[in-house]
Design a protein around this motif. Structure first.
Motif, PDB file in Angstrom:
ATOM      1  N   SER A 153      41.406 -21.810   8.286  1.00 37.72           N
ATOM      2  CA  SER A 153      40.117 -22.498   8.280  1.00 37.72           C
ATOM      3  C   SER A 153      40.030 -23.427   7.072  1.00 37.72           C
ATOM      4  O   SER A 153      40.703 -23.240   6.068  1.00 37.72           O
ATOM      5  N   ARG A 154      39.168 -24.405   7.176  1.00 39.20           N
ATOM      6  CA  ARG A 154      39.059 -25.430   6.142  1.00 39.20           C
ATOM      7  C   ARG A 154      38.687 -24.838   4.774  1.00 39.20           C
ATOM      8  O   ARG A 154      39.288 -25.183   3.765  1.00 39.20           O
ATOM      9  N   GLU A 155      37.702 -23.929   4.745  1.00 39.33           N
ATOM     10  CA  GLU A 155      37.252 -23.376   3.460  1.00 39.33           C
ATOM     11  C   GLU A 155      38.339 -22.525   2.807  1.00 39.33           C
ATOM     12  O   GLU A 155      38.597 -22.632   1.608  1.00 39.33           O
ATOM     13  N   ARG A 156      38.965 -21.666   3.598  1.00 41.42           N
ATOM     14  CA  ARG A 156      40.024 -20.808   3.032  1.00 41.42           C
ATOM     15  C   ARG A 156      41.217 -21.642   2.604  1.00 41.42           C
ATOM     16  O   ARG A 156      41.831 -21.388   1.585  1.00 41.42           O
ATOM     17  N   ALA A 157      41.545 -22.658   3.391  1.00 43.00           N
ATOM     18  CA  ALA A 157      42.669 -23.531   3.037  1.00 43.00           C
ATOM     19  C   ALA A 157      42.376 -24.269   1.738  1.00 43.00           C
ATOM     20  O   ALA A 157      43.249 -24.406   0.881  1.00 43.00           O
ATOM     21  N   ARG A 158      41.145 -24.728   1.589  1.00 40.09           N
ATOM     22  CA  ARG A 158      40.761 -25.449   0.373  1.00 40.09           C
ATOM     23  C   ARG A 158      40.913 -24.550  -0.856  1.00 40.09           C
ATOM     24  O   ARG A 158      41.442 -24.975  -1.876  1.00 40.09           O
ATOM     25  N   ASP A 159      40.469 -23.294  -0.743  1.00 42.32           N
ATOM     26  CA  ASP A 159      40.600 -22.360  -1.857  1.00 42.32           C
ATOM     27  C   ASP A 159      42.071 -22.100  -2.185  1.00 42.32           C
ATOM     28  O   ASP A 159      42.462 -22.073  -3.355  1.00 42.32           O
ATOM     29  N   CYS A 177      47.774 -29.478   5.844  1.00 46.09           N
ATOM     30  CA  CYS A 177      46.898 -28.381   6.238  1.00 46.09           C
ATOM     31  C   CYS A 177      46.629 -28.512   7.735  1.00 46.09           C
ATOM     32  O   CYS A 177      46.317 -29.590   8.232  1.00 46.09           O
ATOM     33  N   GLU A 179      44.247 -26.923  10.621  1.00 39.99           N
ATOM     34  CA  GLU A 179      43.084 -26.080  10.860  1.00 39.99           C
ATOM     35  C   GLU A 179      43.169 -25.486  12.261  1.00 39.99           C
ATOM     36  O   GLU A 179      43.446 -26.181  13.235  1.00 39.99           O
TER      37      GLU A 179
END
Length: 180
Positions: A153-159, A177, A179
């Motif tokens: 997911s975008r948020e987990r990938a960003r972290d 990345c 998604e």
């Protein structure tokens, strides 16, 4: 560059460990035989210390393999690596003492073994630290890195990307990345 030569580098690493262990034993032998104060100096001619050294090389080699000292430093911290070295050398010394006892070789100098243990730990810990820090420096300069594709997911990938980018010395580089 380093990845293509990983087998060669791994074998050189093992050879360096054996070389340092031999150097530590020979140094301990010379210290015990010639450099200690008079009451502690000297060694008997029995046992054959070449045989003792040969046993040490075999036991250490097996202990180093058992404690996985030759796995990639990329996923380990320096304290973890140094702790594994301490465990391997300590286990090796315990096994060595047990082997000497079982084979009824009682006249090996305990002081020599203690000096050897300290020298070997010192040399190995210094060498492992140096290797780790050199690799860390190369990786932070973009040498010897591994490309990663993040899936999630975008948020987990960003972290995850943020964490990876904060630690360039680990040698990972995010190339994309995906998604899901």
């Amino acid at each position: 560059m380093l990845r293509e030569r990983s087998t060669l580098i791994n074998n050189l690493h093992r050879l360096l460990d054996v070389g340092l262990t031999v150097a530590a034993f020979v140094s301990a032998y010379l210290i015990k035989r010639y450099l200690l104060p008079k009451p502690l100096r000297g060694l008997t001619t029995e046992p054959n210390y070449y045989e003792v050294l040969f046993l040490i090389i075999i036991v250490w080699f097996l202990c180093f393999a058992y404690f996985r000292l030759y796995e990639s430093y990329r996923k380990q911290s320096l304290p973890m690596i140094l702790l594994q070295v301490i465990k391997a050398v300590t286990a090796g010394m315990v096994i060595m003492v047990l082997m000497l006892y079982i084979s009824k070789i009682f006249n090996v100098s305990r002081l020599l073994l203690f000096i050897f243990l300290l020298l070997d730990l010192g040399l190995l810990l210094a060498m492992k630290s140096t290797i780790y820090l050199v690799l860390k420096k190369y990786r932070s300069q973009g040498v010897n890195f591994r490309n990663m594709l993040i899936i999630g997911s975008r948020e987990r990938a960003r972290d995850l990307i943020r964490n990876i980018n904060r630690q360039p010395h680990t040698g990972y580089r995010v190339i994309g990345c995906l998604e899901v």
